[in-house]
Design a protein around this motif. Structure first.
Motif, PDB file in Angstrom:
ATOM      1  N   VAL A 239       0.889  -1.312   0.172  1.00 53.75           N
ATOM      2  CA  VAL A 239       0.005   0.199  -0.025  1.00 53.75           C
ATOM      3  C   VAL A 239       0.823   1.224  -0.002  1.00 53.75           C
ATOM      4  O   VAL A 239       0.493   2.189  -0.712  1.00 53.75           O
ATOM      5  CB  VAL A 239      -0.682   0.014   1.058  1.00 53.75           C
ATOM      6  N   LEU A 240       2.022   1.174   0.588  1.00 52.64           N
ATOM      7  CA  LEU A 240       2.876   2.503   0.719  1.00 52.64           C
ATOM      8  C   LEU A 240       3.903   2.424  -0.431  1.00 52.64           C
ATOM      9  O   LEU A 240       4.677   3.325  -0.687  1.00 52.64           O
ATOM     10  CB  LEU A 240       3.648   2.290   2.008  1.00 52.64           C
ATOM     11  N   GLY A 241       3.894   1.395  -1.359  1.00 48.28           N
ATOM     12  CA  GLY A 241       4.431   1.694  -2.612  1.00 48.28           C
ATOM     13  C   GLY A 241       5.883   0.823  -2.548  1.00 48.28           C
ATOM     14  O   GLY A 241       6.682   1.007  -3.336  1.00 48.28           O
ATOM     15  N   TYR A 242       5.754  -0.068  -1.702  1.00 46.57           N
ATOM     16  CA  TYR A 242       6.918  -1.236  -1.533  1.00 46.57           C
ATOM     17  C   TYR A 242       6.325  -2.615  -1.792  1.00 46.57           C
ATOM     18  O   TYR A 242       6.036  -3.289  -0.855  1.00 46.57           O
ATOM     19  CB  TYR A 242       7.596  -1.078  -0.218  1.00 46.57           C
ATOM     20  N   PRO A 243       6.187  -2.946  -3.336  1.00 45.25           N
ATOM     21  CA  PRO A 243       5.530  -4.178  -3.317  1.00 45.25           C
ATOM     22  C   PRO A 243       6.245  -5.236  -3.444  1.00 45.25           C
ATOM     23  O   PRO A 243       5.796  -6.605  -3.296  1.00 45.25           O
ATOM     24  CB  PRO A 243       4.966  -3.938  -4.824  1.00 45.25           C
ATOM     25  N   VAL A 244       7.504  -5.084  -3.126  1.00 42.43           N
ATOM     26  CA  VAL A 244       8.357  -6.400  -3.403  1.00 42.43           C
ATOM     27  C   VAL A 244       9.181  -6.502  -2.062  1.00 42.43           C
ATOM     28  O   VAL A 244       9.722  -5.546  -1.554  1.00 42.43           O
ATOM     29  CB  VAL A 244       9.690  -5.913  -4.345  1.00 42.43           C
ATOM     30  N   GLU A 245       9.071  -7.583  -1.519  1.00 38.07           N
ATOM     31  CA  GLU A 245       9.566  -8.106  -0.230  1.00 38.07           C
ATOM     32  C   GLU A 245      10.472  -9.232  -0.161  1.00 38.07           C
ATOM     33  O   GLU A 245      10.101 -10.112  -0.826  1.00 38.07           O
ATOM     34  CB  GLU A 245       8.170  -8.268   0.806  1.00 38.07           C
ATOM     35  N   ALA A 246      11.493  -9.134   0.655  1.00 34.68           N
ATOM     36  CA  ALA A 246      12.497 -10.397   0.499  1.00 34.68           C
ATOM     37  C   ALA A 246      12.650 -10.781   1.961  1.00 34.68           C
ATOM     38  O   ALA A 246      12.512 -10.032   2.923  1.00 34.68           O
ATOM     39  CB  ALA A 246      13.750  -9.724  -0.126  1.00 34.68           C
ATOM     40  N   ARG A 247      13.222 -12.049   1.992  1.00 34.80           N
ATOM     41  CA  ARG A 247      13.330 -12.777   3.170  1.00 34.80           C
ATOM     42  C   ARG A 247      14.879 -13.354   3.013  1.00 34.80           C
ATOM     43  O   ARG A 247      15.136 -13.741   1.922  1.00 34.80           O
ATOM     44  CB  ARG A 247      12.449 -14.040   3.400  1.00 34.80           C
ATOM     45  N   PHE A 248      15.805 -12.872   3.873  1.00 34.09           N
ATOM     46  CA  PHE A 248      17.185 -13.433   3.853  1.00 34.09           C
ATOM     47  C   PHE A 248      17.798 -14.065   4.943  1.00 34.09           C
ATOM     48  O   PHE A 248      17.425 -13.502   5.952  1.00 34.09           O
ATOM     49  CB  PHE A 248      18.175 -12.337   3.286  1.00 34.09           C
ATOM     50  N   ARG A 249      18.546 -15.143   4.780  1.00 32.79           N
ATOM     51  CA  ARG A 249      19.448 -15.297   5.768  1.00 32.79           C
ATOM     52  C   ARG A 249      20.961 -15.446   5.537  1.00 32.79           C
ATOM     53  O   ARG A 249      21.349 -15.643   4.403  1.00 32.79           O
ATOM     54  CB  ARG A 249      18.984 -17.004   6.040  1.00 32.79           C
ATOM     55  N   LEU A 250      21.601 -15.123   6.669  1.00 30.74           N
ATOM     56  CA  LEU A 250      23.123 -15.042   6.393  1.00 30.74           C
ATOM     57  C   LEU A 250      23.881 -15.982   7.455  1.00 30.74           C
ATOM     58  O   LEU A 250      23.488 -15.801   8.459  1.00 30.74           O
ATOM     59  CB  LEU A 250      23.327 -13.358   6.516  1.00 30.74           C
ATOM     60  N   ALA A 251      24.892 -16.469   6.602  1.00 25.35           N
ATOM     61  CA  ALA A 251      25.818 -17.391   7.708  1.00 25.35           C
ATOM     62  C   ALA A 251      26.942 -16.234   7.855  1.00 25.35           C
ATOM     63  O   ALA A 251      27.538 -15.785   6.854  1.00 25.35           O
ATOM     64  CB  ALA A 251      26.244 -18.584   7.133  1.00 25.35           C
ATOM     65  N   VAL A 252      27.225 -15.881   9.262  1.00 18.67           N
ATOM     66  CA  VAL A 252      28.276 -14.979   9.466  1.00 18.67           C
ATOM     67  C   VAL A 252      29.363 -15.549  10.655  1.00 18.67           C
ATOM     68  O   VAL A 252      28.787 -16.326  11.657  1.00 18.67           O
ATOM     69  CB  VAL A 252      27.673 -13.886  10.100  1.00 18.67           C
TER      70      VAL A 252
END
Length: 337
Positions: A239-252
């Motif tokens: 709704v706010l203009g951010y239609p793309v969402e991502a989920r990420f996992r990092l090994a650190v």
């Protein structure tokens, strides 16, 4: 005032005035309509009508909840489920109906359905994963991890403001949050009332709590200045203009974990960040205006992180539950992401 229902799947279209109203209420969800109207340059009744239209669906809502991770209460777990072909939708719906689930989404990748759960203890988590989720028709595999540290939530995502929240600033600077305040029964009853109506007047709060208005106002102010209460205007990123969402996992590597957290916290696209158990312990969510922006973000940010040994990025295809609001008529009230 009656509101025309939106066609299924159609995004709620906002104009400049809608955004002005949301901007004011994002900064102070309990701001009187008179103040919002003054900022937006319109009459209070116009503000009320606009807000009624936007809150007719769960795309825009007011939420209030205590954050158990900050209070050290219960166990928060991230569960990833691999489903048999053709069973993803049914599995996501079943998880979204669970009261323990604060968020549920379907994403790209080898695992299909992801859920954030909050349960009283580890025994309850084991029972939920083994006796409930593991026995759902169509569930082929379940991966679980426990949240060890909550760093950022959707309350720290500020699409309308450049100034970071206190929680985000502390994460950027590597500073710990202050000790949470001690809460008593009156505090918790107050929060329960705000869950039902986040904009309930102080006068009514006092009446419902059977205390003086000064006491109610003081208790509310104390909770709002702490990090344990999330009282916010929830608006879907789409709704706010951010239609793309991502989920990420990092090994650190452990030696670089703090530096990586500080670097990630500087990125305004991040709307959730936690440290969990497992081989990829840094888990985050980000919101973007386009897939190109997501690509630029992953290239610019992840490519510059020292100590990261592996990266997994998945694109969210559908969110079934967010901030405790289910995609449909069932809308439990809890959670933050």
């Amino acid at each position: 005032m009656a509101t025309e229902p939106r066609p299924a799947g159609a995004p709620l279209a906002l104009d400049a005035l809608d955004h002005a109203v949301l901007r004011a209420l994002h900064r102070d969800p309990r701001a009187p309509f008179s103040e919002v109207a003054a900022v937006a340059g319109v009459h209070e009744r116009t503000v009320a009508r606009r807000l009624d239209r936007m809150t007719a669906t769960a795309a825009v809502a007011f939420t209030a909840a205590l954050v158990p991770e900050y209070l050290g209460e219960g166990v928060t777990a991230e569960v990833a489920v691999r489903c048999a072909p053709g069973r993803v939708h049914e599995t996501a719906l079943a998880l979204a109906r669970r009261p323990e689930a604060r968020s549920v989404e379907v994403a790209t990748g080898a695992l299909d359905v992801f859920a954030e759960l909050n349960v009283p203890d580890h025994d309850a988590l084991l029972s939920l994963v083994d006796a409930v989720i593991g026995r759902l028709d169509g569930v082929a595999d379940v991966h679980s991890s426990v949240v060890l540290r909550l760093l950022l939530t959707a309350s720290d995502w500020a699409p309308y403001d450049d100034e970071p929240t206190d929680v985000r600033r502390r994460a950027m600077e590597g500073r710990a949050l202050p000790e949470p305040p001690a809460l008593d029964e009156l505090d918790r009853r107050l929060v329960e009332l705000l869950r039902d109506d986040a904009r309930m007047s102080t006068t009514r709060l006092a009446r419902e709590l059977r205390v003086g208005e000064t006491t109610a106002r003081r208790r509310l102010a104390r909770l709002r200045t702490s990090h344990v209460l999330h009282l916010r205007l929830h608006a879907e990123p789409l709704v706010l203009g951010y239609p793309v969402e991502a989920r990420f996992r990092l090994a650190v590597s452990h030696a670089r974990m703090d530096a990586v957290i500080r670097r990630l916290a500087r990125e305004p696209e991040l709307r959730h960040l936690v440290v969990t158990t497992g081989t990829t312990p840094l888990l985050g969510y980000s919101s973007h205006r386009s897939t190109r922006d997501l690509h630029d973000f992953t290239t610019r940010v992840f490519g510059a992180l020292e100590g990261v040994t592996s990266t997994e990025v998945a694109l969210l295809m559908r969110t079934y539950k967010r901030a405790g609001f289910a995609d449909g008529p069932e809308r439990p009230r809890q959670g933050q992401r």
